[in-house]
Design an enzyme around this catalytic site. Sequence first.
Site, PDB file in Angstrom:
ATOM      1  N   HIS A 122       0.806  -1.210   0.000  1.00  0.00           N
ATOM      2  CA  HIS A 122       0.000   0.000   0.000  1.00  0.00           C
ATOM      3  C   HIS A 122       0.843   1.266   0.000  1.00  0.00           C
ATOM      4  O   HIS A 122       1.888   1.349   0.641  1.00  0.00           O
ATOM      5  CB  HIS A 122      -0.938   0.010   1.207  1.00  0.00           C
ATOM      6  N   ASP A 123       0.395   2.212  -0.779  1.00  0.00           N
ATOM      7  CA  ASP A 123       0.959   3.565  -0.826  1.00  0.00           C
ATOM      8  C   ASP A 123       2.354   3.636  -1.426  1.00  0.00           C
ATOM      9  O   ASP A 123       3.019   4.677  -1.313  1.00  0.00           O
ATOM     10  CB  ASP A 123       0.961   4.199   0.571  1.00  0.00           C
ATOM     11  N   GLY A 140       5.060  -1.075   2.733  1.00  0.00           N
ATOM     12  CA  GLY A 140       4.230   0.093   2.503  1.00  0.00           C
ATOM     13  C   GLY A 140       5.013   1.394   2.470  1.00  0.00           C
ATOM     14  O   GLY A 140       6.087   1.515   3.054  1.00  0.00           O
TER      15      GLY A 140
END
Length: 263
Positions: A122-123, A140
């Site tokens: 994520h991200d 992440g």
Amino acid sequence: MDSLIHPTALIDPKAQLDSSVKVGAYSIIGPNVKIDAGTSIGPHVVVDGHTTIGRDNTFFQFSSIGAAPQDKKYAGEPTRLEIGDRNIVREFCTFNIGTAQDVGVTRLGNDNWIMAYVHLAHDCQIGNHTIFANNAQLAGHVHIADWVILGGFSNIHQFCKVGAHAMVGMSTSLTQDVPPFVILSGNPAAAHGLNIEGLKRRGFTRSQITALRHAYKLIYKSGLTLDEAKTALAQEENNSPDAADYLRLMREFLDTTTRGIVR
């Protein structure tokens, strides 16, 4: 469009696919997915979440694209995954959507070559023209700039950054940032000079490479603190006008590092 989509593929009626998109056998496309012209989704691929995929990408079989992040804080927010154009994504890759705790979007730019079993958590923010070899694993919030090469089985800790044109050797674990143009490897990771071959292939001139070699020595071989090295790099920008933009890129990277650099 139907002739390009295998009859066993499951495509939600709300999904937005260009008429030229190909979808292989047993693939699943979720309701919040948008796929632009010329992209090919191979067999047994799941594309889910609020995912946007650009033009002329190729996804090989057995990948999971746009699934929920592996983050206990995730509470179903409509975060996103954005993929650009002309990317090659090989088998068994996993790209997750973003989280509300960061910018809320995971991004993969254009013209990237992503080999098998790569994980983009994520991200993550990935630039253009990168190469990620098999089993490169990104935690992440990792930022990867343009033209970076990650060796097979390399692992990058959350919130780390890898600067443009850097190269990370196979089986290297990173817990700090990698400045632009640097090549490193090992556990613990250690810098081993500039990515000279990569720079030559991308058209850097001899004088530009010489200036970057000197910049590397200022950071890694001179005994200067990072603040002192940044001051010296600023002076080098004036002394090497044809390499000034690249020297500035390196200096600005040092200004923005939050985890410190591999040194």
